[in-house]
Design a protein around this motif. Sequence first.
Motif, PDB file in Angstrom:
ATOM      1  N   GLY A 105       6.004 106.065  11.414  1.00 40.87           N
ATOM      2  CA  GLY A 105       7.279 106.179  12.124  1.00 40.87           C
ATOM      3  C   GLY A 105       7.456 105.075  13.108  1.00 40.87           C
ATOM      4  N   TRP A 106       6.779 104.025  13.081  1.00 44.25           N
ATOM      5  CA  TRP A 106       7.118 102.945  13.991  1.00 44.25           C
ATOM      6  C   TRP A 106       8.202 102.075  13.698  1.00 44.25           C
ATOM      7  N   ARG A 107       8.865 101.906  12.482  1.00 32.60           N
ATOM      8  CA  ARG A 107       9.680 100.907  12.078  1.00 32.60           C
ATOM      9  C   ARG A 107      11.163 101.498  12.609  1.00 32.60           C
ATOM     10  N   MET A 108      11.694 100.317  13.288  1.00 29.91           N
ATOM     11  CA  MET A 108      13.274 100.786  13.838  1.00 29.91           C
ATOM     12  C   MET A 108      14.206  99.808  12.648  1.00 29.91           C
ATOM     13  N   ARG A 109      13.701  99.102  11.932  1.00 30.89           N
ATOM     14  CA  ARG A 109      14.315  98.304  11.113  1.00 30.89           C
ATOM     15  C   ARG A 109      13.522  98.003   9.671  1.00 30.89           C
ATOM     16  N   CYS A 110      14.391  98.090   8.679  1.00 31.78           N
ATOM     17  CA  CYS A 110      13.740  98.295   7.118  1.00 31.78           C
ATOM     18  C   CYS A 110      14.721  97.644   6.437  1.00 31.78           C
ATOM     19  N   SER A 111      14.190  97.081   5.139  1.00 33.94           N
ATOM     20  CA  SER A 111      14.752  96.482   4.184  1.00 33.94           C
ATOM     21  C   SER A 111      14.410  97.141   2.775  1.00 33.94           C
ATOM     22  N   PHE A 112      15.161  97.783   2.100  1.00 33.38           N
ATOM     23  CA  PHE A 112      14.801  98.432   0.862  1.00 33.38           C
ATOM     24  C   PHE A 112      15.479  97.595  -0.320  1.00 33.38           C
ATOM     25  N   HIS A 113      14.798  97.395  -1.491  1.00 31.64           N
ATOM     26  CA  HIS A 113      15.591  96.765  -2.616  1.00 31.64           C
ATOM     27  C   HIS A 113      16.103  97.767  -3.253  1.00 31.64           C
ATOM     28  N   ALA A 114      17.216  97.383  -4.237  1.00 30.77           N
ATOM     29  CA  ALA A 114      17.821  98.227  -5.025  1.00 30.77           C
ATOM     30  C   ALA A 114      17.670  97.856  -6.670  1.00 30.77           C
ATOM     31  N   GLU A 115      17.181  98.736  -7.500  1.00 34.84           N
ATOM     32  CA  GLU A 115      17.075  98.055  -8.829  1.00 34.84           C
ATOM     33  C   GLU A 115      17.448  99.050  -9.735  1.00 34.84           C
ATOM     34  N   GLN A 116      18.361  98.516 -10.759  1.00 32.46           N
ATOM     35  CA  GLN A 116      18.583  99.566 -11.969  1.00 32.46           C
ATOM     36  C   GLN A 116      17.477  99.722 -12.772  1.00 32.46           C
ATOM     37  N   GLY A 117      17.104 100.771 -12.876  1.00 35.18           N
ATOM     38  CA  GLY A 117      15.941 101.106 -13.734  1.00 35.18           C
ATOM     39  C   GLY A 117      16.273 101.564 -15.078  1.00 35.18           C
TER      40      GLY A 117
ATOM     41  N   ALA B 291      27.412 100.151  -7.631  1.00 32.54           N
ATOM     42  CA  ALA B 291      26.233 100.096  -7.223  1.00 32.54           C
ATOM     43  C   ALA B 291      25.511  99.147  -7.939  1.00 32.54           C
ATOM     44  N   ARG B 292      25.923  98.650  -9.156  1.00 31.43           N
ATOM     45  CA  ARG B 292      25.505  97.428  -9.908  1.00 31.43           C
ATOM     46  C   ARG B 292      25.254  96.145  -8.940  1.00 31.43           C
ATOM     47  N   THR B 293      26.397  96.020  -8.110  1.00 30.67           N
ATOM     48  CA  THR B 293      26.312  94.803  -7.265  1.00 30.67           C
ATOM     49  C   THR B 293      25.225  94.810  -6.022  1.00 30.67           C
ATOM     50  N   VAL B 294      25.032  96.169  -5.645  1.00 32.99           N
ATOM     51  CA  VAL B 294      24.115  96.336  -4.464  1.00 32.99           C
ATOM     52  C   VAL B 294      22.451  95.925  -4.861  1.00 32.99           C
ATOM     53  N   ARG B 295      22.099  95.036  -4.033  1.00 30.98           N
ATOM     54  CA  ARG B 295      20.805  94.398  -4.304  1.00 30.98           C
ATOM     55  C   ARG B 295      19.680  95.325  -3.146  1.00 30.98           C
ATOM     56  N   GLY B 296      20.323  95.856  -2.328  1.00 32.44           N
ATOM     57  CA  GLY B 296      19.255  96.341  -1.386  1.00 32.44           C
ATOM     58  C   GLY B 296      20.145  97.295  -0.194  1.00 32.44           C
ATOM     59  N   VAL B 297      19.235  97.742   0.806  1.00 25.72           N
ATOM     60  CA  VAL B 297      20.121  98.428   1.891  1.00 25.72           C
ATOM     61  C   VAL B 297      19.190  98.061   3.045  1.00 25.72           C
ATOM     62  N   ASP B 298      19.377  97.532   4.078  1.00 25.11           N
ATOM     63  CA  ASP B 298      18.933  97.433   5.375  1.00 25.11           C
ATOM     64  C   ASP B 298      19.229  98.483   6.471  1.00 25.11           C
ATOM     65  N   LEU B 299      18.195  98.814   7.086  1.00 20.55           N
ATOM     66  CA  LEU B 299      18.511  99.973   8.127  1.00 20.55           C
ATOM     67  C   LEU B 299      18.077  99.591   9.494  1.00 20.55           C
ATOM     68  N   ALA B 300      18.938  99.658  10.521  1.00 22.31           N
ATOM     69  CA  ALA B 300      18.579  99.525  12.051  1.00 22.31           C
ATOM     70  C   ALA B 300      18.752 100.744  12.836  1.00 22.31           C
ATOM     71  N   GLU B 301      17.687 101.155  13.423  1.00 20.99           N
ATOM     72  CA  GLU B 301      17.754 102.381  14.263  1.00 20.99           C
ATOM     73  C   GLU B 301      17.653 102.176  15.700  1.00 20.99           C
ATOM     74  N   SER B 302      18.224 102.730  16.431  1.00 22.34           N
ATOM     75  CA  SER B 302      18.075 102.738  18.047  1.00 22.34           C
ATOM     76  C   SER B 302      16.497 102.870  18.403  1.00 22.34           C
ATOM     77  N   LEU B 303      16.111 102.434  19.427  1.00 27.05           N
ATOM     78  CA  LEU B 303      14.685 102.942  19.739  1.00 27.05           C
ATOM     79  C   LEU B 303      14.666 104.474  20.134  1.00 27.05           C
ATOM     80  N   ASP B 304      15.743 105.105  20.632  1.00 29.13           N
ATOM     81  CA  ASP B 304      15.297 106.478  21.114  1.00 29.13           C
ATOM     82  C   ASP B 304      16.171 107.210  19.864  1.00 29.13           C
ATOM     83  N   GLY B 305      16.485 106.653  18.704  1.00 29.24           N
ATOM     84  CA  GLY B 305      16.704 107.424  17.517  1.00 29.24           C
ATOM     85  C   GLY B 305      18.261 107.961  17.340  1.00 29.24           C
ATOM     86  N   SER B 306      18.990 107.521  18.444  1.00 31.30           N
ATOM     87  CA  SER B 306      20.206 108.172  18.725  1.00 31.30           C
ATOM     88  C   SER B 306      21.350 107.568  17.784  1.00 31.30           C
TER      89      SER B 306
END
Length: 425
Positions: free
Chosen positions: A117-129, A176-191
């Motif tokens: 649970g340490w990450r405040m930032r992450c990037s996931f890739h999207a792929e049509q399976g 959705a075909r055009t979406v390559r991934g999702v970046d998330l950013a969370e506040s340090l306090d989770g708010s």
Amino acid sequence: MVEVAVEKGVYRGLGLARHEGQVVFVPRGLPGDRIRARIESVSRGYVRGGIETLLEGGPGRRPSPCPYVPRCGGCVYQELSYAEQLRLKEAILRETLVRAGVAWEGDLPVAGSPEMGWRMRCSFHAEQGEEDLRLGLHEEASHRVVDLERCLQISERMNRAMRDLLTGLRGRPGIARTVRGVDLAESLDGSRLVACLEGPVTAGEAAGLAALDRGAPGLTGLGAMAEGRGRRRFVLLSGEPHVHAEVRGLRLRSHVRSFFQANRFLLGRLVDEVVGHVDPGGPVLDLYAGVGLFAIPLGARGDRVVGLELNATAVEDAAHNARAHRLEHVRFRCADVLAGMAQCHVQPEERIVLDPPRTGAGPAVVDAVAARRPAAIVYVSCDPPTLARDLQRLRGLGYRADAVSALDLFPDTFHVETIVRLRPA
Ligand SMILES: C[S@@+](CC[C@H](N)C(=O)[O-])C[C@H]1O[C@@H](n2cnc3c(N)ncnc32)[C@H](O)[C@@H]1O
């Protein structure tokens, strides 16, 4: 098939073994492992072997707490106890520094972080399976996406938002075909939690994605990278694009598209280490400044700081952060570090902080930094090999390391954050 024993770990999560004198690199091979390995490739004198059978595990080997190991390429050390991970990272860092001529005799403990649970930032890739859209990280040594129900590095709220977004995208297969991934950013306090859909999507498609936020109630902001007339730009679809972190009593804003350090638990410690390595008094040049993570605390303690940063969104955040704390003596310029440095007059007793991306500063920037003859250089790095390369060059230019510390900002991965202070020899 060959039978080998892993002698030691080397950078990028590889185990180094030998077979009849030939070096064999084994991904996910851990020190002390005895392995039956299949030879996967031979190139430039190196053999790469995959673990066929683990005959005997080395000290600290454990069953992974994550069901996606070893398929997911995200966490190469998840099968090693955390205490051993820290020892291994210290050994790799020490050896890398020694090879660069920085024979560091002192202690070099790598300060640990809670492992989950340490990450405040992450990037996931999207792929049509074959059957459905997948959202997650790449498989080891491949571009195939592992669909992650849950990733242990991120918070429950981030995990839920990723799955909610995936459900929403699956319901809109055309866009959705055009979406390559999702970046998330969370506040340090989770708010706060902000998502950015990586395109390229057209402005029209972006509008069609705006309703995704209704299915993802954990989000406080949603945006997308849209492309048009050869330009990529961020489009805010709903809510607010910023998150916040309070560091040593200073609230810092960062946009989902600005760089911000990922580890929530060691953020304050990182700032303390960097600020502590900069003697108070003279002016500071903060290269690769981001949203002012180091510049703002340095300014709050009274230093005059100029920050150089290439990303215009991060510079907007940095300027906002300086204004919010009434730090008129902290200024930021949107510039490439090399061009920006050329426009900053050299000042007596200047100190330079530099925190380049993984590729390191490189020879041109290192030469320009040393040519200013700063009283001290504080080099912050997340990549030991490029750090070692740049330190070697700084050594040739008359700078010696007098303080080194390391933080495990990226548990379970092979990355390690290092802070080195150098002074004129
Ligand atoms: C590792 S981050 C460090 C940011 C900041 N020091 C922090 O810790 O939050 C590197 C930063 O350098 C910026 N950057 C990359 N290349 C650059 C360049 N050539 N000139 C200026 N900034 C650059 C990136 O946008 C990013 O914000």
